[in-house]
Design a protein around this motif. Structure first.
Motif, PDB file in Angstrom:
ATOM      1  N   VAL A  24     -49.295  34.956 -77.173  1.00 49.53           N
ATOM      2  CA  VAL A  24     -48.878  34.925 -78.792  1.00 49.53           C
ATOM      3  C   VAL A  24     -49.125  33.611 -79.562  1.00 49.53           C
ATOM      4  CG1 VAL A  24     -47.603  36.663 -80.388  1.00 49.53           C
ATOM      5  CG2 VAL A  24     -47.669  36.937 -77.939  1.00 49.53           C
ATOM      6  N   SER A  25     -50.304  33.889 -79.911  1.00 54.45           N
ATOM      7  CA  SER A  25     -50.121  32.788 -81.168  1.00 54.45           C
ATOM      8  C   SER A  25     -50.071  32.499 -82.588  1.00 54.45           C
ATOM      9  CB  SER A  25     -52.096  31.984 -80.750  1.00 54.45           C
ATOM     10  OG  SER A  25     -52.087  31.361 -79.342  1.00 54.45           O
ATOM     11  N   GLY A  26     -50.237  33.771 -82.950  1.00 56.06           N
ATOM     12  CA  GLY A  26     -50.274  34.147 -84.456  1.00 56.06           C
ATOM     13  C   GLY A  26     -49.199  34.819 -84.724  1.00 56.06           C
ATOM     14  N   GLY A  27     -47.873  35.020 -83.864  1.00 62.28           N
ATOM     15  CA  GLY A  27     -46.981  35.693 -84.585  1.00 62.28           C
ATOM     16  C   GLY A  27     -46.494  36.959 -84.135  1.00 62.28           C
ATOM     17  N   VAL A  28     -45.793  37.465 -84.475  1.00 65.67           N
ATOM     18  CA  VAL A  28     -44.894  39.270 -84.593  1.00 65.67           C
ATOM     19  C   VAL A  28     -44.343  39.230 -85.378  1.00 65.67           C
ATOM     20  CG1 VAL A  28     -44.020  41.044 -83.156  1.00 65.67           C
ATOM     21  CG2 VAL A  28     -45.327  38.908 -81.701  1.00 65.67           C
TER      22      VAL A  28
END
Length: 321
Positions: free
Chosen positions: A255-259
């Motif tokens: 997960v590189s773009g966040g949540v």
């Protein structure tokens, strides 16, 4: 000739030019050099047509009254309608669609490269099978209760791609549609790459057959509305919105773009990379967990490690749980 009717019991074969100045009713097979129909005429089609030069049935309206396969170096179609007949297209130089295709319970299939001349919808509840599809800014919508098979890249520039029908990957597929991507269930033992600067939405992925891999680009955002299973890795480079607490199953989920919001269950190794996941409520992981920056996980996160064996947790100094 003004009008042409070919009965189902008849056929036309030759190497010359057949020119129709009015309407064409083609119920018998045609194998000829060139077939030309006036742009003011209507076309009724219920037989195979093979030509050695390109078939151009645009902007004519084509009514499909029986199963038909068109074979030519190139094919250009306007609108096509039918109730239950199947349409197949084979064109070494590609197919251009300039209108709506609506075939009722029939099917639509082509392995040839398809170019969209404008916004296009294809409805064929017997099934839709496509090779590579391209368009500069056209929207493409697909509806098929019998399912959609994608066998090549879909590149729509600023256009959008949408289908709520079940999708099967027949090859590795990259979908680029900066107007947005909306998919329902997706299966198939191939990789899927999704590129959009707008919103991307996914249903259940890999439930019947896990994908080889899943990757999203770094722009826009992705909403996961169901579980995702891959035989290999999953990489989410854009921000994730999680609906219903999906389970992501893969060798490594990055997960590189966040949540932005939601709960997450990862069955496999988990990597949280560079971007803060401030909206993540709970995280359950069955494999190793790696956090690459102190800001990657929110201090309010509830973390559960539920693996059956030893699990490594690697975090930099300053990471809070």
């Amino acid at each position: 000739m003004e009008n042409l009717t070919v009965q189902s019991s008849a056929s036309i074969t030759g190497s010359g030019i057949l020119s129709v100045g009015g309407d064409a009713i083609l119920n018998g097979p045609i194998n000829i050099g060139t077939l030309s129909v006036s742009t003011t005429g209507t076309i009724s089609l219920a037989a195979d047509v093979t030509t050695t030069t390109a078939i151009d049935f645009s902007p004519n309206a084509v009514t499909l009254t029986g199963a038909s396969t068109l074979t030519a170096p190139g094919i250009s179609l306007g609108s096509v309608s039918g109730t239950s007949a199947n349409l197949g297209l084979t064109a070494s130089g590609g197919v251009t669609l300039n209108g709506t295709v609506s075939l009722g319970t029939g099917s639509f299939s082509t392995a040839s490269a398809v170019t969209l001349g404008g916004a296009t919808t294809i409805t064929a509840n017997g099934g839709i099978s496509l090779g590579a599809v391209s368009g500069t800014s056209a929207n493409l919508g697909l509806t098929a209760s019998g399912g959609v098979t994608l066998n090549g890249a879909v590149s729509l520039g600023g256009g959008s791609f949408s289908t709520s029908s079940d999708v099967t990957l027949g090859a590795a597929v990259a979908i680029t549609a900066n107007g947005g991507i909306s998919l329902g269930a997706v299966d198939g033992a191939f990789g899927l790459t999704l590129n959009s600067s707008s919103a991307t939405s996914l249903g259940v992925v890999g439930a019947s057959q896990p994908l080889a891999s899943l990757t999203t680009d770094a722009t826009g955002g992705t909403t996961l509305n169901g579980d995702v299973e891959t035989a290999g890795g999953q990489t989410y480079n854009d921000a994730l919105t999680l609906v219903g607490g999906p389970t992501l199953t893969g060798t490594t989920v990055t997960v590189s773009g966040g949540v932005t919001s939601g709960d997450l269950d990862i069955d496999g190794d988990a990597v949280f990379d560079t971007m803060a996941v401030t909206g993540l409520g709970t995280l359950t992981a069955s494999g190793n967990l790696t956090v690459t920056s102190p800001s990657s996980l929110p201090a309010t996160l509830t973390l559960t490690l539920d693996g059956t064996g030893a699990q490594a947790v690697t975090v930099p100094a300053g990471t809070a749980f």
